[in-house]
Design a protein around this motif. Structure first.
Motif, PDB file in Angstrom:
ATOM      1  N   LEU A  61       0.864  -1.192   0.110  1.00  0.00           N
ATOM      2  CA  LEU A  61      -0.211  -0.020   0.075  1.00  0.00           C
ATOM      3  C   LEU A  61       1.138   1.096  -0.024  1.00  0.00           C
ATOM      4  N   PRO A  62       0.480   2.386  -0.628  1.00  0.00           N
ATOM      5  CA  PRO A  62       1.250   3.486  -0.582  1.00  0.00           C
ATOM      6  C   PRO A  62       1.367   4.111   0.808  1.00  0.00           C
ATOM      7  N   ARG A  63       2.579   4.883   1.041  1.00  0.00           N
ATOM      8  CA  ARG A  63       2.917   5.465   2.336  1.00  0.00           C
ATOM      9  C   ARG A  63       3.056   6.933   2.010  1.00  0.00           C
ATOM     10  N   SER A  64       2.592   7.778   3.029  1.00  0.00           N
ATOM     11  CA  SER A  64       2.848   9.409   2.565  1.00  0.00           C
ATOM     12  C   SER A  64       4.290   9.718   3.366  1.00  0.00           C
ATOM     13  N   ILE A  65       5.089  10.154   2.716  1.00  0.00           N
ATOM     14  CA  ILE A  65       6.313  10.761   2.871  1.00  0.00           C
ATOM     15  C   ILE A  65       6.551  12.099   3.333  1.00  0.00           C
TER      16      ILE A  65
END
Length: 206
Positions: free
Chosen positions: A197-201
């Motif tokens: 799943l995408p992670r916020s950076i």
């Protein structure tokens, strides 16, 4: 005004050796729906001849961004005869003609044998370099600042402490940077591996 992708081509008669010492960087252009893609007529857009007489092994994984009125590309690899991996940087004004600007992130004991999937993120006056270290299949990041075409490192971090998160890539949306990784996990016998799943950076003072 066309969507363009860059990728590493490892075809040829050398087989597995071509992955190590014969790779090239190719481009393809997509239609308006991003369904059909056509290889660029002037492929390879980057080849070994641009390295000023030196040979770069394990040369792969282009990442492209725009900064200071030009396009920049970074690629993982290592000079022939060196033990540790590096990140190399290139510049272009039109995405077609590229110039080699040298080693951006130097080799050294802190860097593993081979690097993969470098990504460069920009946060106002700071930069974050994300790299995969092939030996231990770990993902690290380094905070710092670009000084010309060199990356001056301030701190290094382990980005993910798991054993199955690797080969990261990033994209931007309205909320900022997102990070994806390859999960090297077995499936039900018919597949192996999937995307995370995408992670916020984000970057803060810590």
């Amino acid at each position: 005004n066309q969507a363009t992708i860059f990728y590493t081509s490892i075809g040829g008669k050398l087989g597995l050796l071509n992955v190590i010492r014969g790779a090239q960087q190719w481009a393809a252009v997509g239609d308006k729906d991003l369904i059909h893609w056509q290889r660029a007529k002037d492929n390879p857009v980057l080849n070994q001849n641009m390295h000023k007489g030196r040979k770069v092994y394990q040369w792969r994984d282009p990442y492209v961004w725009q900064e200071d009125g030009e396009w920049r590309m970074i690629l993982a690899g290592k000079y022939f005869g060196e033990r540790f991996g590096s990140v190399f940087i290139y510049r272009s004004l039109d995405l077609k003609h590229w110039e080699f600007k040298g080693r951006m992130y130097p080799t050294g004991k802190a860097v593993t044998n081979n690097l993969e999937c470098p990504n460069m993120l920009k946060f106002e006056d700071a930069h974050v370099l994300i790299i995969g270290e092939m030996g231990g299949k770990e993902v690290h990041c380094a905070t710092g600042k670009m000084e010309g075409y060199r990356f001056s490192t301030r701190r290094r971090f382990t980005l993910d402490h798991g054993k199955d998160f690797y080969a990261t890539n990033t994209y931007q949306d309205d909320e900022g940077y997102k990070l994806l990784g390859w999960l090297d996990v077995p499936g039900n016998g018919h597949w192996r591996g999937c995307m995370s799943l995408p992670r916020s950076i984000a970057l803060d003072t810590d």
